[in-house]
Design a protein around this motif. Structure first.
Motif, PDB file in Angstrom:
ATOM      1  N   THR A 451      -6.203  -0.289  -0.360  1.00 29.17           N
ATOM      2  CA  THR A 451      -7.179  -1.366  -0.498  1.00 29.17           C
ATOM      3  C   THR A 451      -8.602  -0.816  -0.522  1.00 29.17           C
ATOM      4  O   THR A 451      -9.435  -1.244  -1.336  1.00 29.17           O
ATOM      5  CB  THR A 451      -7.012  -2.355   0.662  1.00 29.17           C
ATOM      6  OG1 THR A 451      -5.674  -2.850   0.672  1.00 29.17           O
ATOM      7  CG2 THR A 451      -7.984  -3.510   0.522  1.00 29.17           C
ATOM      8  N   LEU A 452      -8.891   0.143   0.391  1.00 27.52           N
ATOM      9  CA  LEU A 452     -10.225   0.742   0.399  1.00 27.52           C
ATOM     10  C   LEU A 452     -10.499   1.495  -0.897  1.00 27.52           C
ATOM     11  O   LEU A 452     -11.609   1.427  -1.447  1.00 27.52           O
ATOM     12  CB  LEU A 452     -10.363   1.681   1.599  1.00 27.52           C
ATOM     13  CG  LEU A 452     -10.149   1.076   2.995  1.00 27.52           C
ATOM     14  CD1 LEU A 452     -10.404   2.132   4.061  1.00 27.52           C
ATOM     15  CD2 LEU A 452     -11.044  -0.132   3.205  1.00 27.52           C
ATOM     16  N   MET A 453      -9.494   2.214  -1.385  1.00 24.48           N
ATOM     17  CA  MET A 453      -9.683   2.987  -2.626  1.00 24.48           C
ATOM     18  C   MET A 453      -9.926   2.062  -3.805  1.00 24.48           C
ATOM     19  O   MET A 453     -10.773   2.344  -4.676  1.00 24.48           O
ATOM     20  CB  MET A 453      -8.452   3.876  -2.867  1.00 24.48           C
ATOM     21  CG  MET A 453      -8.289   4.977  -1.815  1.00 24.48           C
ATOM     22  SD  MET A 453      -6.669   5.761  -1.834  1.00 24.48           S
ATOM     23  CE  MET A 453      -6.678   6.473  -3.474  1.00 24.48           C
ATOM     24  N   VAL A 474      -5.361   6.901  -8.027  1.00 26.47           N
ATOM     25  CA  VAL A 474      -3.898   6.848  -7.928  1.00 26.47           C
ATOM     26  C   VAL A 474      -3.548   5.816  -6.860  1.00 26.47           C
ATOM     27  O   VAL A 474      -3.933   5.970  -5.698  1.00 26.47           O
ATOM     28  CB  VAL A 474      -3.309   8.225  -7.554  1.00 26.47           C
ATOM     29  CG1 VAL A 474      -1.797   8.137  -7.455  1.00 26.47           C
ATOM     30  CG2 VAL A 474      -3.726   9.263  -8.590  1.00 26.47           C
ATOM     31  N   PRO A 475      -2.854   4.733  -7.219  1.00 23.15           N
ATOM     32  CA  PRO A 475      -2.591   3.672  -6.228  1.00 23.15           C
ATOM     33  C   PRO A 475      -1.691   4.146  -5.098  1.00 23.15           C
ATOM     34  O   PRO A 475      -0.829   5.002  -5.275  1.00 23.15           O
ATOM     35  CB  PRO A 475      -1.906   2.581  -7.071  1.00 23.15           C
ATOM     36  CG  PRO A 475      -1.317   3.304  -8.223  1.00 23.15           C
ATOM     37  CD  PRO A 475      -2.230   4.454  -8.520  1.00 23.15           C
ATOM     38  N   THR A 476      -1.904   3.574  -3.936  1.00 17.50           N
ATOM     39  CA  THR A 476      -1.082   3.866  -2.748  1.00 17.50           C
ATOM     40  C   THR A 476      -1.173   2.684  -1.812  1.00 17.50           C
ATOM     41  O   THR A 476      -2.158   1.945  -1.823  1.00 17.50           O
ATOM     42  CB  THR A 476      -1.573   5.129  -2.034  1.00 17.50           C
ATOM     43  OG1 THR A 476      -0.739   5.368  -0.899  1.00 17.50           O
ATOM     44  CG2 THR A 476      -2.991   4.989  -1.542  1.00 17.50           C
ATOM     45  N   GLY A 511      -6.981  10.317  -4.958  1.00 15.43           N
ATOM     46  CA  GLY A 511      -5.556  10.153  -4.640  1.00 15.43           C
ATOM     47  C   GLY A 511      -5.241  10.663  -3.249  1.00 15.43           C
ATOM     48  O   GLY A 511      -6.115  11.136  -2.517  1.00 15.43           O
ATOM     49  N   CYS A 512      -3.949  10.577  -2.888  1.00 14.66           N
ATOM     50  CA  CYS A 512      -3.508  10.955  -1.542  1.00 14.66           C
ATOM     51  C   CYS A 512      -2.307  11.885  -1.628  1.00 14.66           C
ATOM     52  O   CYS A 512      -1.510  11.820  -2.579  1.00 14.66           O
ATOM     53  CB  CYS A 512      -3.138   9.720  -0.710  1.00 14.66           C
ATOM     54  SG  CYS A 512      -4.515   8.587  -0.449  1.00 14.66           S
ATOM     55  N   ARG A 513      -2.167  12.741  -0.616  1.00 14.89           N
ATOM     56  CA  ARG A 513      -1.011  13.630  -0.479  1.00 14.89           C
ATOM     57  C   ARG A 513      -0.523  13.555   0.972  1.00 14.89           C
ATOM     58  O   ARG A 513      -1.323  13.432   1.900  1.00 14.89           O
ATOM     59  CB  ARG A 513      -1.370  15.089  -0.801  1.00 14.89           C
ATOM     60  CG  ARG A 513      -1.802  15.332  -2.239  1.00 14.89           C
ATOM     61  CD  ARG A 513      -2.177  16.792  -2.426  1.00 14.89           C
ATOM     62  NE  ARG A 513      -2.674  17.068  -3.766  1.00 14.89           N
ATOM     63  CZ  ARG A 513      -1.898  17.390  -4.796  1.00 14.89           C
ATOM     64  NH1 ARG A 513      -0.572  17.477  -4.618  1.00 14.89           N
ATOM     65  NH2 ARG A 513      -2.415  17.636  -5.970  1.00 14.89           N
TER      66      ARG A 513
END
Length: 741
Positions: A451-453, A474-476, A511-513
């Motif tokens: 949501t923040l991204m 990149v959605p998460t 994005g996230c990892r």
């Protein structure tokens, strides 16, 4: 018919009666029968029985004779055995004398006449104690009444001394429940031998003790209970310097003390009084004194009272020890003086340090007060600063829509960019002020990172497009543990920096990892890059890399990110290469199994449609902000009711007779009025839970908690129109008013 366990005389008598009865039966003709054959058979049977009984009677008589002979032989053997015993022996049955030998009877001549069969055990023991031939005894033997324990009763023993220096050991042992054996064993030779060995041992010990006395380093002297000298060693005479004639056996203690006093062998004459010695020895049992000899020796005098009433006097030469002690005491005194002076210096230094610490404390308090005052000033000023900026931003947004396609459009766009820069700088200053505040409180919670991204992408997407930079997210839907407001600000600062330092045609990727139980948010860019030496200082305030063009900002964004992450326990890292690009990452705690919240999903609505046929109640005490908000909402097609206070808003509601579709309220109103009270009052007046959005410059956690309690959303000033419009549409469509109850 005959019991074999009965006495033989009884058995013979019974057999005779049986034979007599059989004979009488045979003589009775009417019992034999009428025929001669039957009488013959009866006579034959009777005769066989008579012969059998006769044989039994003869055998029994023979056994009785043998038993009597064995008994006499056993008694004779017992008497001979008792006579052959070296010690005295006596057997008491049921507490009375039954058997004894001659030595037992003759051991105590004055008791011999009373030693006869049938003598009670207690009487014999009493007679033994009263006998004039018994000189001494070490104990008493228990009587028969106390020994009714039967077999197994412990043996009782005593030693008695008889006249003529004879010694006997008397042993009393129960052999059965009715029998008691008394043994008297002579131990005269053993006692005499032990006595001789003891005397030899004492004589040897006396020589040994005398040798020990002579070789002792201390002087030792013993006095008898009457105060006369018994023995001494040569060291005692040498230490006191006494003549041989004064230390002869039998010399009185008083005479010895008077001699020492007369010739002043000891400096302390008062300690040589015999009465003082006797009083202290009688009262304390010992006397201890350190005295000085006339020859300069220092002696420790110890006198101890002996158990028999005598006195043991011991002298020790402690001259060297005394001198060492005096030297040590002198050194201690010198050292004490030095320590006293050092302590005074330390006390002065401590007092000076205390004064410095007090000055530092006061300076710290003044600094904290200044910081707190600055924080309160910025918190108070932020509302006044953000109010006109918010109004100007709303007016500029309306002006941008009106100036499209005209010659004023470029100017309006530049004006919009200038106000955006002012907004970013003001937000950065407020964030730094709060993070530096002594009472800064960040409230970590479970936050949906996606949501923040998306919010950052919506805010910065237009800026990236104008610059020609491609922005991809990149959605998460992963959740992390962080403060939502400051984490959003950190992500926004990283994305803004990436867009700012990436030339046209470049790309920015967010994005996230996953990294185990951690989640790493990364912002990639293809910008100018950062050299290795600049990577160590870019997180400082007002610090920028050397390859950054002039006019690129004040260098506060990364400082805010670093401070925020340190407060929240996040880890910030950077990897970069000049001319290639940079990767900024924030490592956070991952929260598993959390669903997205409805408010966060509501931000997904784009809301391009006009907000038509909806009544919006705006409560704002600043006239410029109220006018600008009204103008912008009307351009979106809404019917706006502008109110400056809760009372005016309630007047609009009463005039309409129905609740509004949504409420937009500022938090801080005039005269202590607040927006949350206005929302609660309108809901109570209408009986409907009207959807509401709080638009405020107050960033305190209390506003967010109040919003969670009353169910309204919170947006900070200056408000992002790209987020306000879809949020209004989502609340009206999906949070339709329901009964307040």
């Amino acid at each position: 018919m005959i019991d074999p366990h009965e006495p033989l005389d009884r058995q013979v008598e019974r057999q005779a009666r049986i034979i007599d009865a059989l004979v009488r039966r045979a003589n009775r003709q009417h019992e034999v029968g009428t025929t001669a054959y039957g009488a013959f058979q009866s006579a034959i049977a009777l005769q066989a029985q008579v012969w059998a009984k006769t044989r039994d009677l003869e055998r029994t008589a023979s056994e009785l004779h043998s038993a009597r002979a064995d008994r006499e032989r056993t008694r004779k053997n017992l008497a001979e055995a008792l006579s052959a015993m070296e010690g005295g022996f006596a057997l008491f049955t049921e507490g009375r004398l039954e058997a004894y030998n001659d030595l037992f009877r003759a051991l105590l001549p004055d008791v011999a006449d009373r030693v006869v069969p049938g003598l009670p055990l207690d009487d014999y023991l009493a007679a033994m104690d009263d006998s004039e031939h018994v000189v001494s005894a070490d104990s008493h033997l228990p009587g028969a009444a106390s020994r009714r324990g039967g077999t197994g009763t412990p043996m009782q023993s005593r030693v008695i001394e008889l006249t003529g220096d004879r010694w006997y050991q008397v042993n009393l042992q129960s052999s059965s429940s009715d029998n008691v054996v008394l043994l008297m064993t002579e131990i005269t030779d053993l006692v005499r031998r032990n006595r001789s060995e003891k005397e030899n041992l004492i004589e040897g010990h006396a020589d040994y003790l005398q040798a020990v006395f002579e070789n002792m380093t201390s002087g030792v002297c013993t006095f008898a209970p009457d105060g006369t000298l018994m023995m001494h060693n040569s060291q005692f005479r040498r230490l006191l310097g006494l003549p041989f004639t004064m230390l002869q056996k039998g010399t009185e203690m008083g005479r010895l003390l008077d001699f020492m006093k007369t010739y002043r062998l000891v400096e302390e004459d008062a300690e040589l009084e015999l009465a003082i010695w006797q009083e202290r020895l009688d009262r304390q049992g010992r006397l201890r004194k350190r005295v000085r000899h006339a020859l300069g020796r220092v002696l420790d005098l110890h006198a101890h009272k002996l158990p028999g009433g005598g006195v043991l006097v011991e002298l020790k030469d402690v001259t060297l020890e005394h001198r060492a002690t005096e030297m040590l005491e002198n050194r201690v005194a010198e050292r004490t003086a030095e320590l006293t002076r050092a302590n005074q210096r330390l006390t002065e230094q401590y007092e000076q340090k205390a004064r410095v610490e007090e000055e530092l404390r006061q300076a710290k308090e003044r600094a904290e007060a200044a910081v707190s005052s600055k924080t309160r000033f910025l918190a108070a000023a932020s509302h006044d600063l953000l109010q006109p900026i918010n109004a100007a931003k709303l007016l500029i947004a309306t002006l941008v829509d009106s100036a499209q396609g005209t010659a004023m459009a470029p100017t309006v766009e530049r004006l919009d960019g200038s106000f955006t820069s002012i907004e970013h700088l003001l937000h950065a200053l407020l964030d730094i002020s709060r993070l530096e505040s002594t009472d800064a409180t960040l409230t970590p919670s479970d936050v949906c990172l996606g949501t923040l991204m998306r919010g950052v992408a919506e805010d910065q997407g237009h800026v990236a497009a104008l610059k020609g930079v491609r922005l991809d997210v990149v959605p998460t839907m992963a959740f992390v543990r962080s403060d939502p407001v400051y984490l959003l600000r950190s992500i926004q600062n990283l994305v803004v920096n990436a867009i700012q330092y990436t030339p046209a045609g470049g790309r920015v990727l967010v994005g996230c990892r996953r990294a185990g139980d951690r989640l790493v948010l990364q912002v990639w860019d293809t910008g100018v890059g950062i050299s290795r030496k600049d990577q160590k200082r870019i997180f400082e305030e007002f610090a920028r890399a050397d390859n950054v063009p002039a006019g690129s900002g004040m260098g506060l964004g990364l400082s805010i990110v670093d401070r925020t992450c340190r407060h929240l326990g996040h880890r910030v890292r950077v990897r970069s290469k000049p001319g290639v690009g940079s990767v900024f990452s924030i490592e956070m705690e991952l929260v598993e199994g959390q669903p997205a919240r409805s408010e966060e999903r509501g931000g997904e609505t784009t809301g391009d449609e006009d907000i038509c046929d909806h009544i919006v109640l705006v409560i704002e005490n600043d006239p410029d902000v109220l006018y600008a908000t009204t103008q912008k909402l009307e351009t979106w097609g809404a019917s706006v009711l502008p109110a400056a206070s809760t009372a005016e808003a309630l007047g609009f509601v009463r005039d309409m007779g129905l609740p509004p579709d949504i409420i937009l309220a500022d938090y801080q109103l005039d005269d202590g009025d607040t927006g949350d009270r206005a929302i609660a009052a309108i809901r109570e007046a209408t009986g409907v839970k009207v959807p509401a959005i709080m638009i405020t410059a107050d960033r305190r956690d209390v506003v967010l908690r109040r919003g969670a309690e009353l169910g309204f959303s919170v947006l900070t000033k200056p408000v992002q129109l790209s987020r306000l419009r879809p949020l209004i549409d989502w609340k009206i469509r999906w949070q339709a008013p329901d009964d307040a109850a």
